[in-house]
Scaffold this motif. Sequence first.
Motif, PDB file in Angstrom:
ATOM      1  N   ASP A 107      56.570  46.803  33.554  1.00 52.96           N
ATOM      2  CA  ASP A 107      57.946  47.120  33.152  1.00 52.96           C
ATOM      3  C   ASP A 107      58.746  45.849  32.959  1.00 52.96           C
ATOM      4  O   ASP A 107      58.570  44.891  33.703  1.00 52.96           O
ATOM      5  CB  ASP A 107      58.669  47.895  34.262  1.00 52.96           C
ATOM      6  CG  ASP A 107      58.313  49.358  34.299  1.00 52.96           C
ATOM      7  OD1 ASP A 107      57.856  49.882  33.286  1.00 52.96           O
ATOM      8  OD2 ASP A 107      58.506  49.963  35.372  1.00 52.96           O
ATOM      9  N   VAL A 108      59.639  45.875  31.979  1.00 51.78           N
ATOM     10  CA  VAL A 108      60.653  44.831  31.836  1.00 51.78           C
ATOM     11  C   VAL A 108      61.999  45.526  31.942  1.00 51.78           C
ATOM     12  O   VAL A 108      62.248  46.507  31.238  1.00 51.78           O
ATOM     13  CB  VAL A 108      60.535  44.088  30.490  1.00 51.78           C
ATOM     14  CG1 VAL A 108      61.673  43.101  30.317  1.00 51.78           C
ATOM     15  CG2 VAL A 108      59.208  43.369  30.391  1.00 51.78           C
ATOM     16  N   THR A 109      62.849  45.044  32.848  1.00 48.69           N
ATOM     17  CA  THR A 109      64.169  45.647  33.043  1.00 48.69           C
ATOM     18  C   THR A 109      65.240  44.571  33.067  1.00 48.69           C
ATOM     19  O   THR A 109      64.972  43.419  33.407  1.00 48.69           O
ATOM     20  CB  THR A 109      64.232  46.437  34.375  1.00 48.69           C
ATOM     21  OG1 THR A 109      63.946  45.548  35.458  1.00 48.69           O
ATOM     22  CG2 THR A 109      63.249  47.586  34.394  1.00 48.69           C
ATOM     23  N   ILE A 119      68.991  37.185  31.629  1.00 50.02           N
ATOM     24  CA  ILE A 119      67.735  37.227  32.372  1.00 50.02           C
ATOM     25  C   ILE A 119      67.206  38.656  32.416  1.00 50.02           C
ATOM     26  O   ILE A 119      67.941  39.612  32.156  1.00 50.02           O
ATOM     27  CB  ILE A 119      67.895  36.684  33.816  1.00 50.02           C
ATOM     28  CG1 ILE A 119      68.994  37.433  34.569  1.00 50.02           C
ATOM     29  CG2 ILE A 119      68.131  35.187  33.800  1.00 50.02           C
ATOM     30  CD1 ILE A 119      69.135  37.026  36.028  1.00 50.02           C
ATOM     31  N   ALA A 120      65.931  38.771  32.743  1.00 50.26           N
ATOM     32  CA  ALA A 120      65.275  40.075  32.869  1.00 50.26           C
ATOM     33  C   ALA A 120      64.256  39.995  34.000  1.00 50.26           C
ATOM     34  O   ALA A 120      63.926  38.912  34.484  1.00 50.26           O
ATOM     35  CB  ALA A 120      64.589  40.453  31.558  1.00 50.26           C
ATOM     36  N   THR A 134      57.126  41.898  41.548  1.00 52.84           N
ATOM     37  CA  THR A 134      58.259  41.759  40.635  1.00 52.84           C
ATOM     38  C   THR A 134      58.570  40.281  40.451  1.00 52.84           C
ATOM     39  O   THR A 134      58.575  39.521  41.412  1.00 52.84           O
ATOM     40  CB  THR A 134      59.507  42.469  41.198  1.00 52.84           C
ATOM     41  OG1 THR A 134      59.192  43.829  41.432  1.00 52.84           O
ATOM     42  CG2 THR A 134      60.668  42.389  40.235  1.00 52.84           C
ATOM     43  N   ILE A 135      58.826  39.899  39.201  1.00 50.42           N
ATOM     44  CA  ILE A 135      59.273  38.543  38.892  1.00 50.42           C
ATOM     45  C   ILE A 135      60.670  38.676  38.295  1.00 50.42           C
ATOM     46  O   ILE A 135      60.829  39.147  37.170  1.00 50.42           O
ATOM     47  CB  ILE A 135      58.328  37.838  37.899  1.00 50.42           C
ATOM     48  CG1 ILE A 135      56.890  37.866  38.395  1.00 50.42           C
ATOM     49  CG2 ILE A 135      58.794  36.403  37.658  1.00 50.42           C
ATOM     50  CD1 ILE A 135      55.876  37.408  37.361  1.00 50.42           C
ATOM     51  N   ALA A 143      60.048  37.218  29.397  1.00 46.09           N
ATOM     52  CA  ALA A 143      59.692  38.500  30.014  1.00 46.09           C
ATOM     53  C   ALA A 143      58.884  39.349  29.032  1.00 46.09           C
ATOM     54  O   ALA A 143      57.878  39.960  29.410  1.00 46.09           O
ATOM     55  CB  ALA A 143      60.951  39.246  30.454  1.00 46.09           C
ATOM     56  N   ALA A 144      59.299  39.375  27.766  1.00 43.37           N
ATOM     57  CA  ALA A 144      58.566  40.143  26.749  1.00 43.37           C
ATOM     58  C   ALA A 144      57.179  39.544  26.521  1.00 43.37           C
ATOM     59  O   ALA A 144      56.185  40.278  26.405  1.00 43.37           O
ATOM     60  CB  ALA A 144      59.363  40.186  25.449  1.00 43.37           C
TER      61      ALA A 144
END
Length: 161
Positions: A107-109, A119-120, A134-135, A143-144
Amino acid sequence: MSEPFDPADVTWSRVSPRLAAARITTTCIVFALPIAILVVIAVLTGELWVWVSAAVLALFVGWLVLLTRRQVRAIGYAERADDLLVRKGLMFRQLVVVPYGRMQYVDVTAGPLARKFGIASVQLHTASPATTATIDGLPPHEAARLRERLASRGEARLAGL
Protein backbone atom coordinates in the motif's frame (compact mmCIF):
# COMPACT_ATOMS: atom_id res chain seq x y z
CA MET A 1 31.66 -8.60 13.02
CA SER A 2 28.59 -6.59 12.02
CA GLU A 3 26.02 -5.15 14.37
CA PRO A 4 22.60 -6.90 14.38
CA PHE A 5 20.82 -3.66 13.44
CA ASP A 6 23.39 -2.55 10.87
CA PRO A 7 24.50 -5.43 8.62
CA ALA A 8 27.85 -4.78 6.94
CA ASP A 9 26.74 -5.52 3.37
CA VAL A 10 23.77 -3.13 3.37
CA THR A 11 23.47 0.39 1.94
CA TRP A 12 20.63 2.17 3.71
CA SER A 13 18.26 4.60 2.04
CA ARG A 14 16.93 7.40 4.22
CA VAL A 15 13.46 8.84 4.40
CA SER A 16 12.75 12.49 3.67
CA PRO A 17 13.56 15.01 6.42
CA ARG A 18 10.10 16.45 5.70
CA LEU A 19 8.77 13.56 7.82
CA ALA A 20 10.29 15.27 10.87
CA ALA A 21 8.59 18.54 9.94
CA ALA A 22 5.23 16.77 9.57
CA ARG A 23 5.57 15.00 12.92
CA ILE A 24 6.71 18.20 14.65
CA THR A 25 3.71 20.05 13.19
CA THR A 26 1.39 17.38 14.57
CA THR A 27 3.02 17.61 17.99
CA CYS A 28 2.70 21.39 18.06
CA ILE A 29 -0.96 21.22 17.02
CA VAL A 30 -1.71 18.72 19.80
CA PHE A 31 0.04 20.73 22.53
CA ALA A 32 -0.82 24.29 21.41
CA LEU A 33 -4.30 24.32 22.95
CA PRO A 34 -3.28 23.00 26.41
CA ILE A 35 -0.38 25.47 26.59
CA ALA A 36 -2.64 28.34 25.49
CA ILE A 37 -5.25 27.40 28.10
CA LEU A 38 -2.61 27.27 30.82
CA VAL A 39 -1.25 30.68 29.80
CA VAL A 40 -4.74 32.24 29.81
CA ILE A 41 -5.45 30.74 33.25
CA ALA A 42 -2.07 31.98 34.50
CA VAL A 43 -2.75 35.52 33.23
CA LEU A 44 -6.23 35.57 34.80
CA THR A 45 -5.22 34.08 38.16
CA GLY A 46 -1.60 35.15 38.46
CA GLU A 47 -0.76 31.81 40.08
CA LEU A 48 2.90 30.83 39.79
CA TRP A 49 2.21 27.09 39.59
CA VAL A 50 0.10 27.60 36.43
CA TRP A 51 2.98 29.49 34.77
CA VAL A 52 5.34 26.70 35.80
CA SER A 53 2.95 24.11 34.35
CA ALA A 54 2.82 25.96 31.03
CA ALA A 55 6.61 26.26 30.97
CA VAL A 56 7.10 22.57 31.76
CA LEU A 57 4.68 21.62 28.99
CA ALA A 58 6.49 23.94 26.54
CA LEU A 59 9.85 22.39 27.51
CA PHE A 60 8.35 18.94 26.95
CA VAL A 61 7.29 19.99 23.45
CA GLY A 62 10.83 21.25 22.79
CA TRP A 63 12.24 17.90 23.90
CA LEU A 64 9.78 16.08 21.61
CA VAL A 65 10.90 18.25 18.69
CA LEU A 66 14.56 17.32 19.24
CA LEU A 67 13.67 13.66 19.72
CA THR A 68 11.53 13.57 16.58
CA ARG A 69 14.39 14.84 14.42
CA ARG A 70 16.69 12.11 15.74
CA GLN A 71 14.02 9.43 15.33
CA VAL A 72 13.48 10.36 11.68
CA ARG A 73 17.23 10.22 10.99
CA ALA A 74 17.25 6.68 12.44
CA ILE A 75 14.68 5.39 9.92
CA GLY A 76 16.10 3.57 6.92
CA TYR A 77 15.34 0.86 4.40
CA ALA A 78 17.41 -1.30 2.08
CA GLU A 79 16.47 -3.41 -0.91
CA ARG A 80 18.47 -6.61 -1.16
CA ALA A 81 18.27 -9.44 -3.68
CA ASP A 82 15.81 -11.56 -1.68
CA ASP A 83 14.34 -9.25 0.96
CA LEU A 84 13.65 -5.73 2.14
CA LEU A 85 15.13 -4.43 5.40
CA VAL A 86 13.43 -1.70 7.42
CA ARG A 87 15.04 -0.22 10.52
CA LYS A 88 13.90 2.38 13.01
CA GLY A 89 14.28 3.44 16.60
CA LEU A 90 16.85 5.08 18.82
CA MET A 91 16.52 3.59 22.26
CA PHE A 92 14.40 0.62 21.24
CA ARG A 93 15.80 -0.33 17.86
CA GLN A 94 13.93 -2.48 15.39
CA LEU A 95 15.02 -4.25 12.22
CA VAL A 96 12.33 -5.92 10.11
CA VAL A 97 13.34 -8.27 7.31
CA VAL A 98 10.57 -8.91 4.80
CA PRO A 99 11.29 -11.63 2.21
CA TYR A 100 9.86 -10.65 -1.19
CA GLY A 101 8.21 -14.06 -1.53
CA ARG A 102 6.12 -13.44 1.62
CA MET A 103 4.64 -10.12 0.48
CA GLN A 104 0.96 -10.23 -0.33
CA TYR A 105 0.41 -6.61 -1.28
CA VAL A 106 1.94 -3.17 -0.95
CA ASP A 107 0.00 0.00 0.00
CA VAL A 108 0.98 3.61 -0.58
CA THR A 109 -0.88 6.14 1.57
CA ALA A 110 -0.72 9.87 2.20
CA GLY A 111 -3.09 11.80 4.46
CA PRO A 112 -3.79 15.52 4.13
CA LEU A 113 -0.84 16.59 6.29
CA ALA A 114 1.53 14.16 4.54
CA ARG A 115 0.43 15.49 1.14
CA LYS A 116 0.99 19.06 2.38
CA PHE A 117 4.59 18.12 3.26
CA GLY A 118 5.08 16.10 0.06
CA ILE A 119 5.55 12.68 1.67
CA ALA A 120 3.86 9.28 1.55
CA SER A 121 4.02 5.94 3.37
CA VAL A 122 4.60 2.48 1.96
CA GLN A 123 3.11 -0.40 3.92
CA LEU A 124 4.05 -4.00 3.19
CA HIS A 125 1.53 -6.70 4.04
CA THR A 126 2.67 -10.29 4.45
CA ALA A 127 1.01 -13.57 5.34
CA SER A 128 1.89 -12.91 8.99
CA PRO A 129 0.48 -9.73 10.57
CA ALA A 130 3.52 -9.63 12.86
CA THR A 131 5.88 -8.92 9.95
CA THR A 132 3.93 -6.06 8.40
CA ALA A 133 6.38 -3.20 7.82
CA THR A 134 5.81 0.49 7.13
CA ILE A 135 8.20 3.04 5.65
CA ASP A 136 6.97 6.56 6.42
CA GLY A 137 8.25 9.79 4.94
CA LEU A 138 9.06 8.87 1.35
CA PRO A 139 8.70 11.37 -1.48
CA PRO A 140 5.63 10.33 -3.54
CA HIS A 141 7.67 9.40 -6.62
CA GLU A 142 9.96 7.19 -4.48
CA ALA A 143 6.94 5.60 -2.77
CA ALA A 144 5.41 4.76 -6.17
CA ARG A 145 8.72 3.40 -7.48
CA LEU A 146 9.20 1.28 -4.36
CA ARG A 147 5.62 -0.03 -4.54
CA GLU A 148 6.06 -1.13 -8.17
CA ARG A 149 9.47 -2.66 -7.53
CA LEU A 150 8.38 -4.55 -4.41
CA ALA A 151 5.18 -5.78 -6.05
CA SER A 152 7.06 -7.10 -9.08
CA ARG A 153 9.72 -8.75 -6.92
CA GLY A 154 7.01 -10.29 -4.74
CA GLU A 155 5.18 -11.68 -7.77
CA ALA A 156 8.42 -13.10 -9.18
CA ARG A 157 9.24 -14.85 -5.90
CA LEU A 158 5.70 -16.24 -5.56
CA ALA A 159 5.85 -17.61 -9.10
CA GLY A 160 8.97 -19.55 -8.14
CA LEU A 161 7.20 -21.40 -5.29
